[in-house]
Scaffold this active site. Structure first.
Site: not given
Length: 400
Positions: A90, A180, A241, A385
């Site tokens: 990844r 993402h 965030r 994923e």
């Protein structure tokens, strides 16, 4: 083919070993605190999780311990290391250089390194992992890079450009990249597999909600817009965030508080969002429990999260000329029925109506939570994923 999927951080290395014959996870785990003291948690084919502390000066030592756990002891999943046919890495940032997954060559590795300025916390770790895998497994084992940003490279210029002087795009590639992407691609593909919605002509919004979160507008199966921007800071509020804010707040607070740009970045990335607003936790579950007990700041945080997500859904519906489906995924999206209910509340004018009983009972599994009369399908689809990375890796390696 057995594929080892690796998701490397600066001090961690998460992994899954997947047998592509049946797409079965044989083992998974996480090497943590690399460069500090070191620990590994490993789950083998028997499903038993084993943990141990061991020094990992670099990613190479972590990989060697990972291999030892795969081929030795009670949790072993392989007879020998030679059974691993390929490695899927990844990689967070592919910039404008990579629009799809690719076989890692010397040239590809160099380009990934050149993008480290765009993802200083992530790309350097991926580079370390790729090099360490070459040391541990040898040059003959193929590696494939799967980029979080690749899925979003179909966005039109009007969606990815910012309203700053064009020269900064030309000089420094400042634009919306989105993140993402691997999750958004997996979940949207899965929707087309399990629903009656056809890819052609479809208008889908994927809500990936976790400690970090983003929405993606997908038209005809391709991304046309996404909420994260030049970095993962953009969009709605997340665990720590801030999400989108008036940029002048940065200079204003820096002046008032005497903060450096690095200190401002740390504040916006690590001390804001659910944590900064609630003053309680970056974990949505903790904040929700506090709100249920009457904490006003926690309630404000809960309300802001669903309100901001709702606005993105509405804006993407406008951009696509309507919606055929809304999908929730990620840790929060898959497991928190309260968030799904709040986001969908008052959206009947767009055709979104959910069955509250089915929604409440849906926890971490594929489920259509739409009410029978709803014009828009609303789904919960757990992301995977690692499986998508393994599939890309197998497909590319088989063409060599």
């Amino acid at each position: 083919m057995k594929v080892l999927v690796i998701n490397a951080g600066s001090s961690s290395l998460k992994y899954q070993l997947i047998d592509m014959d049946g797409e079965k996870v044989l083992a998974k785990g996480n090497c943590e605190r690399i460069g500090i003291d070191g620990a590994i948690s490993h789950t083998g084919p028997d499903g038993v999780k084993r943990t141990s502390e061991i020094a990992f000066p670099t990613h190479t030592e972590a990989l060697r311990e990972l291999v030892r756990n795969l081929i030795e002891g009670e949790g072993r999943a392989l007879e020998n290391i030679g059974e691993i046919g390929a490695i899927g890495q990844r990689v967070v940032h592919g910039g404008e250089s990579f629009t799809e997954s690719v076989l890692i060559t010397g040239d590809v590795l160099g380009k990934i390194e050149s993008l480290c300025d765009l993802a200083p916390l992530h790309n350097p770790a991926a580079v370390l992992s790729i090099k360490a895998c070459r040391d541990v497994f040898g040059e003959h084992v193929p590696q494939v890079a799967v980029f979080d940003t690749a899925f979003h490279q179909t966005m039109p210029e009007k969606a990815y450009m910012f309203g700053i002087p064009y020269e900064y795009y030309e000089k420094y590639h400042v634009r919306r990249y989105g993140f993402h992407g691997t999750s958004h691609r997996y979940v949207s593909n899965r929707l087309f597999e399990i629903s009656d919605i056809s890819r052609t002509g479809s208008r889908v919004i994927i809500c990936h909600l976790g400690n970090g979160g983003s929405l993606c507008a997908i038209k005809n199966g391709i991304c046309i817009d996404t909420s994260m921007g030049f970095t993962p800071l953009d969009g709605f509020i997340m665990g720590t965030r801030s999400g989108s804010i008036d940029a002048s707040i940065v200079t204003y607070l820096a002046d008032k508080e005497g903060l450096s740009m690095k200190e401002m970045s740390d504040m916006l990335n690590k001390k804001s969002g659910l944590l900064g607003l609630s003053g309680i936790s970056s974990d949505n579950r903790d904040v929700t429990r506090a709100a249920d007990k009457g904490d006003s700041r926690a309630q404000l945080t809960v309300d802001m999260l669903s309100y901001q997500i709702k606005k993105f859904v509405g804006s993407y519906a406008a951009a696509m000329g309507g919606i055929d489906a809304v999908v929730f995924t990620g840790g929060i999206g898959e497991n928190d029925h309260h968030v799904r209910k709040r986001v969908c509340a008052g959206m009947a004018f767009l055709g979104i109506n959910i069955d509250e009983v089915i929604n409440r009972e849906s926890q971490g599994r594929e489920q259509n939570i739409s009410a029978p009369h709803s014009r828009v399908e609303t789904w919960v689809i757990p992301t995977n994923e690692e499986l998508l990375i393994a599939r890309d890796t197998k497909q590319i390696v088989e063409k060599i």
